[in-house]
Design a protein around this motif. Structure first.
Motif, PDB file in Angstrom:
ATOM      1  N   ILE A   1       0.827  -1.224   0.000  1.00 41.00           N
ATOM      2  CA  ILE A   1       0.000   0.000   0.000  1.00 41.00           C
ATOM      3  C   ILE A   1       0.855   1.264   0.000  1.00 41.00           C
ATOM      4  O   ILE A   1       0.347   2.358  -0.263  1.00 41.00           O
ATOM      5  CB  ILE A   1      -1.015   0.035   1.175  1.00 41.00           C
ATOM      6  CG1 ILE A   1      -0.311  -0.035   2.536  1.00 41.00           C
ATOM      7  CG2 ILE A   1      -2.039  -1.066   1.038  1.00 41.00           C
ATOM      8  CD1 ILE A   1      -1.202   0.367   3.689  1.00 41.00           C
ATOM      9  N   ASP A   2       2.160   1.102   0.294  1.00 37.37           N
ATOM     10  CA  ASP A   2       3.069   2.253   0.206  1.00 37.37           C
ATOM     11  C   ASP A   2       3.226   2.716  -1.238  1.00 37.37           C
ATOM     12  O   ASP A   2       3.657   3.848  -1.496  1.00 37.37           O
ATOM     13  CB  ASP A   2       4.445   1.894   0.782  1.00 37.37           C
ATOM     14  CG  ASP A   2       5.033   0.639   0.160  1.00 37.37           C
ATOM     15  OD1 ASP A   2       4.359  -0.402   0.221  1.00 37.37           O
ATOM     16  OD2 ASP A   2       6.150   0.710  -0.394  1.00 37.37           O
TER      17      ASP A   2
ATOM     18  N   ALA B   1       4.442  -4.775   3.734  1.00 34.79           N
ATOM     19  CA  ALA B   1       5.425  -5.663   4.356  1.00 34.79           C
ATOM     20  C   ALA B   1       6.813  -5.032   4.312  1.00 34.79           C
ATOM     21  O   ALA B   1       7.651  -5.274   5.175  1.00 34.79           O
ATOM     22  CB  ALA B   1       5.431  -7.010   3.647  1.00 34.79           C
ATOM     23  N   LYS B   2       7.021  -4.178   3.317  1.00 34.21           N
ATOM     24  CA  LYS B   2       8.317  -3.523   3.145  1.00 34.21           C
ATOM     25  C   LYS B   2       8.578  -2.469   4.228  1.00 34.21           C
ATOM     26  O   LYS B   2       9.622  -2.460   4.866  1.00 34.21           O
ATOM     27  CB  LYS B   2       8.377  -2.873   1.754  1.00 34.21           C
ATOM     28  CG  LYS B   2       9.702  -2.207   1.432  1.00 34.21           C
ATOM     29  CD  LYS B   2       9.642  -1.588   0.042  1.00 34.21           C
ATOM     30  CE  LYS B   2      10.929  -0.841  -0.283  1.00 34.21           C
ATOM     31  NZ  LYS B   2      10.856  -0.212  -1.635  1.00 34.21           N
ATOM     32  N   THR B   3       7.598  -1.596   4.454  1.00 32.62           N
ATOM     33  CA  THR B   3       7.786  -0.504   5.425  1.00 32.62           C
ATOM     34  C   THR B   3       7.333  -0.881   6.838  1.00 32.62           C
ATOM     35  O   THR B   3       7.681  -0.220   7.809  1.00 32.62           O
ATOM     36  CB  THR B   3       7.017   0.753   4.987  1.00 32.62           C
ATOM     37  OG1 THR B   3       5.598   0.485   5.055  1.00 32.62           O
ATOM     38  CG2 THR B   3       7.388   1.165   3.575  1.00 32.62           C
ATOM     39  N   GLY B   4       6.518  -1.942   6.932  1.00 27.02           N
ATOM     40  CA  GLY B   4       6.008  -2.362   8.245  1.00 27.02           C
ATOM     41  C   GLY B   4       4.665  -1.753   8.597  1.00 27.02           C
ATOM     42  O   GLY B   4       4.129  -2.010   9.684  1.00 27.02           O
TER      43      GLY B   4
ATOM     44  N   ASN C   1       1.008  -1.270   9.300  1.00 26.42           N
ATOM     45  CA  ASN C   1      -0.087  -2.158   9.717  1.00 26.42           C
ATOM     46  C   ASN C   1       0.344  -3.594  10.058  1.00 26.42           C
ATOM     47  O   ASN C   1      -0.498  -4.459  10.268  1.00 26.42           O
ATOM     48  CB  ASN C   1      -1.199  -2.219   8.656  1.00 26.42           C
ATOM     49  CG  ASN C   1      -2.139  -1.033   8.741  1.00 26.42           C
ATOM     50  OD1 ASN C   1      -2.202  -0.368   9.772  1.00 26.42           O
ATOM     51  ND2 ASN C   1      -2.856  -0.765   7.683  1.00 26.42           N
ATOM     52  N   ILE C   2       1.659  -3.841  10.154  1.00 26.63           N
ATOM     53  CA  ILE C   2       2.144  -5.183  10.514  1.00 26.63           C
ATOM     54  C   ILE C   2       1.723  -5.548  11.943  1.00 26.63           C
ATOM     55  O   ILE C   2       1.298  -6.680  12.209  1.00 26.63           O
ATOM     56  CB  ILE C   2       3.681  -5.288  10.364  1.00 26.63           C
ATOM     57  CG1 ILE C   2       4.063  -5.289   8.888  1.00 26.63           C
ATOM     58  CG2 ILE C   2       4.224  -6.542  11.054  1.00 26.63           C
ATOM     59  CD1 ILE C   2       3.656  -6.528   8.111  1.00 26.63           C
TER      60      ILE C   2
ATOM     61  N   ILE D   1      -4.322  -9.602  14.779  1.00 25.47           N
ATOM     62  CA  ILE D   1      -5.366 -10.427  14.153  1.00 25.47           C
ATOM     63  C   ILE D   1      -4.947 -11.899  14.176  1.00 25.47           C
ATOM     64  O   ILE D   1      -5.747 -12.783  14.504  1.00 25.47           O
ATOM     65  CB  ILE D   1      -5.641  -9.958  12.705  1.00 25.47           C
ATOM     66  CG1 ILE D   1      -6.350  -8.596  12.705  1.00 25.47           C
ATOM     67  CG2 ILE D   1      -6.491 -10.983  11.946  1.00 25.47           C
ATOM     68  CD1 ILE D   1      -6.444  -7.935  11.340  1.00 25.47           C
ATOM     69  N   ILE D   2      -3.687 -12.151  13.851  1.00 29.78           N
ATOM     70  CA  ILE D   2      -3.165 -13.522  13.855  1.00 29.78           C
ATOM     71  C   ILE D   2      -3.220 -14.125  15.251  1.00 29.78           C
ATOM     72  O   ILE D   2      -3.668 -15.257  15.437  1.00 29.78           O
ATOM     73  CB  ILE D   2      -1.726 -13.550  13.276  1.00 29.78           C
ATOM     74  CG1 ILE D   2      -1.763 -13.272  11.768  1.00 29.78           C
ATOM     75  CG2 ILE D   2      -1.044 -14.890  13.554  1.00 29.78           C
ATOM     76  CD1 ILE D   2      -0.410 -12.953  11.160  1.00 29.78           C
TER      77      ILE D   2
END
Length: 297
Positions: free
Chosen positions: A126-127, A156-159, A161-162, A168-169
């Motif tokens: 999304i970045d 996943a690249k910038t982190g 919402n990780i 959630i996991i």
């Protein structure tokens, strides 16, 4: 004394090639255990990454990118292994790129709908989406084709919402005994990880179309005192590809060797002596005998 409940679950990360599955795995486990590159067909094996914290164990499975065009034997095997991995999981993590579905996405959607497992959909990268307003209609469109338990846009690249994804996991972990020991990180052997370090350094230094034609076979690894002697066979399909990897006056293969040697030395905490041999194996991706030597899982 009250016994604390334990939680453990398998989460299979699936998606077409180049959606960022390996980057996500490394981010979730906080270890670089899967090769990351912007070139297609980088991941060939199903790679397990384990993250255990207190009474919760999360087992993530990185799968090869699925391609609906099954051209060669190796592609068919990788597709088959990815589908097999989602059949034996607790929850599917389905990665999509940006704001457009293509035929490979629909191919995967049709496969996972039949399996009937809970699905967490990730809209990755999304970045790179300038107009975030496109996300809402995109989510509505996805909902027309597949039911999901959660959907979350991330980078996943910038982190970005990780941490939200991790929550959630964690909330979806079934109550179950831990499958792996507390400090266990990956199912991959040292020899596999060494060959992947070498393959990664080749991938990062060659043309876009070449990575899928390369394989690294670890022939010998001998340890004496604090020195590790390694010999590897680099497979290519054509003589012209061999010339590319060698480079002008042998400069490229020297560069690959130097970088790989340094990284393997850090990984093993030993002095490394490495020998790289390039072998032409014509059409190896379409020969069962050679593919079996790779031990795709």
């Amino acid at each position: 004394m009250k016994i604390k409940k334990k939680y453990c679950g398998y989460f299979t990360i699936i998606g077409k090639t180049n959606t960022g599955k390996s980057t996500l795995l490394n981010k979730l486990v906080k270890k670089n255990i899967s090769i990351v590159s912007n070139k297609k067909h980088t991941t060939r094996n199903t790679i397990i990454g384990v993250k255990t914290k207190k009474n919760k164990q999360k087992i993530f499975i990185d799968t090869p990118g699925i391609n609906s065009k099954k051209k060669k034997i190796i592609d068919k095997i990788m597709n088959k292994n990815s589908i097999k991995a989602i059949k034996n999981t607790d929850i599917i993590i389905f990665l999509l790129n940006k704001t457009q579905l293509d035929k490979n996405d629909f191919f995967i959607i049709n496969k996972i709908k039949k399996i009937k497992k809970p699905i967490i959909i990730i809209i990755n990268k999304i970045d790179e989406i300038k107009n975030k307003r496109k996300l809402l209609p995109y989510i509505k469109k996805i909902n027309q084709y597949i039911n999901f338990q959660d959907i979350i846009p991330i980078s996943a690249k910038t982190g970005e919402n990780i941490n939200r994804l991790k929550k959630i996991i964690s909330n979806n972990l079934p109550e179950k005994k831990h499958f792996f020991p507390y400090k266990y990180i990956t199912n991959q052997s040292k020899t596999f990880l060494i060959s992947e370090i070498i393959r990664k350094n080749i991938i990062f230094n060659v043309y876009k179309e070449l990575p899928h034609s390369i394989n690294v076979e670890l022939k010998h690894i001998i340890q004496k005192n604090n020195i590790c002697y390694i010999e590897c066979s680099i497979w290519v399909e054509k003589k012209s590809q061999k010339k590319i990897i060698i480079g002008k006056n042998g400069n490229l293969i020297k560069k690959i060797k130097t970088k790989a040697k340094k990284q393997i030395s850090i990984f093993l905490n030993k002095k490394i002596i490495i020998n790289l041999i390039i072998n032409v194996k014509k059409k190896w991706k379409n020969k069962n005998k050679l593919i079996n030597k790779i031990n795709l899982n």
